[in-house]
Design an enzyme around this catalytic site. Structure first.
Site, mmCIF file in Angstrom:
data_model
loop_
_atom_site.group_PDB
_atom_site.id
_atom_site.type_symbol
_atom_site.label_atom_id
_atom_site.label_comp_id
_atom_site.label_asym_id
_atom_site.label_seq_id
_atom_site.Cartn_x
_atom_site.Cartn_y
_atom_site.Cartn_z
ATOM 1 N N HIS A 141 0.843 -1.202 0.000
ATOM 2 C CA HIS A 141 0.000 0.000 0.000
ATOM 3 C C HIS A 141 0.871 1.242 0.000
ATOM 4 O O HIS A 141 2.017 1.228 0.458
ATOM 5 C CB HIS A 141 -0.941 0.008 1.216
ATOM 6 C CG HIS A 141 -0.248 -0.233 2.518
ATOM 7 N ND1 HIS A 141 0.122 -1.481 2.963
ATOM 8 C CD2 HIS A 141 0.179 0.639 3.477
ATOM 9 C CE1 HIS A 141 0.730 -1.381 4.129
ATOM 10 N NE2 HIS A 141 0.784 -0.109 4.461
ATOM 11 N N HIS A 182 0.962 5.089 1.387
ATOM 12 C CA HIS A 182 0.365 6.056 2.328
ATOM 13 C C HIS A 182 0.374 7.452 1.700
ATOM 14 O O HIS A 182 1.428 7.914 1.238
ATOM 15 C CB HIS A 182 1.212 6.171 3.608
ATOM 16 C CG HIS A 182 1.243 4.967 4.480
ATOM 17 N ND1 HIS A 182 0.484 4.854 5.618
ATOM 18 C CD2 HIS A 182 1.974 3.819 4.415
ATOM 19 C CE1 HIS A 182 0.740 3.695 6.221
ATOM 20 N NE2 HIS A 182 1.643 3.055 5.508
HETATM 21 P P1 AMP Z 1 2.270 -0.128 7.339
HETATM 22 O O1 AMP Z 1 2.922 -0.057 8.676
HETATM 23 O O2 AMP Z 1 2.955 0.692 6.270
HETATM 24 O O3 AMP Z 1 2.033 -1.573 6.922
HETATM 25 O O4 AMP Z 1 0.865 0.574 7.515
HETATM 26 C C1 AMP Z 1 -0.311 -0.113 7.798
HETATM 27 C C2 AMP Z 1 -1.384 0.944 7.976
HETATM 28 O O5 AMP Z 1 -2.639 0.288 7.893
HETATM 29 C C3 AMP Z 1 -1.330 1.646 9.342
HETATM 30 O O6 AMP Z 1 -1.220 3.067 9.147
HETATM 31 C C4 AMP Z 1 -2.655 1.252 9.993
HETATM 32 O O7 AMP Z 1 -3.220 2.292 10.773
HETATM 33 C C5 AMP Z 1 -3.516 0.911 8.777
HETATM 34 N N1 AMP Z 1 -4.607 -0.026 9.061
HETATM 35 C C6 AMP Z 1 -4.526 -1.202 9.726
HETATM 36 N N2 AMP Z 1 -5.761 -1.793 9.776
HETATM 37 C C7 AMP Z 1 -6.597 -0.976 9.107
HETATM 38 C C8 AMP Z 1 -8.004 -1.024 8.827
HETATM 39 N N3 AMP Z 1 -8.771 -2.032 9.246
HETATM 40 N N4 AMP Z 1 -8.557 0.013 8.123
HETATM 41 C C9 AMP Z 1 -7.774 1.047 7.701
HETATM 42 N N5 AMP Z 1 -6.449 1.147 7.955
HETATM 43 C C10 AMP Z 1 -5.869 0.156 8.648
#
Ligand code: AMP
Ligand code: ZN
Length: 161
Positions: free
Chosen positions: A110, A112
């Site tokens: 993903h 950000h």
């Molecule tokens: P990363 O550390 O780059 O893998 O980021 C994962 C992101 O996913 C974090 O910013 C979390 O807050 C976000 N996240 C985790 N679960 C969910 C969810 N159910 N809906 C939306 N965002 C999420």
């Protein structure tokens, strides 16, 4: 757009983003098409923190087919000015944590989109204060190594191709 492939199973079992994509959880979607989906991060740095996600499960950057990668960045580029306006922010960090050592927690690739405000307390500390500053010879050596791999067809695949 990229040739359809069988949906991949996450290598480590359960994937929260795959759940959201198939409608098995609450999610606030701001954009979707046949390849990508973008939704609001549940634990945002600032209001308007959006994640741009491929519908298919790919873990890290090097797993992403070129056309999917290009599409995700096209979607990100389309969203960025709108997210900034909606969030009332003028600045933005575009962050990809690719791999556990790089801080990736959700192993479904993903991007950000993080609207930034003066004094919001978030930081991507670059240049890195703990950097061992290389000399020019070391920088040139690394540049040459990368350049020679780009010219070698055997090392060109996936996103790198
Ligand atoms: P990363 O550390 O780059 O893998 O980021 C994962 C992101 O996913 C974090 O910013 C979390 O807050 C976000 N996240 C985790 N679960 C969910 C969810 N159910 N809906 C939306 N965002 C999420
Ligand atoms: Zn997934």
């Amino acid at each position: 757009m990229h040739a359809p492939t069988a949906p991949r199973a996450p290598s480590s079992g359960h994937c929260i983003f795959c759940d959201l994509i198939r409608g098995a959880g609450e999610v606030s979607i701001c954009y979707e098409d046949s390849v990508a989906i973008a939704f609001l991060d549940i634990q945002p740095v600032n209001p308007g923190h959006v994640l741009v996600v491929p519908r298919e499960h790919y873990e890290v950057l090097q797993d992403i087919p070129k056309d999917v990668g290009a599409h995700l960045y096209m979607v990100a580029a389309k969203l960025i000015p709108r997210v900034q306006t909606a969030a009332g922010a003028t600045d933005m960090n575009i962050v990809v944590n690719s791999g556990a050592a790089a801080g990736q927690n959700v192993m479904h690739y993903h991007i950000h989109l993080i609207p930034r405000r003066e004094g919001d307390g978030f930081d991507v500390p670059l240049p890195f204060p703990g950097s061992q500053m290389p000399n020019r010879q070391q920088l040139d050596g690394m540049a040459a190594r990368i350049g020679s791999m780009l010219r070698d067809p055997l090392t060109n695949s996936g996103m790198q191709g």
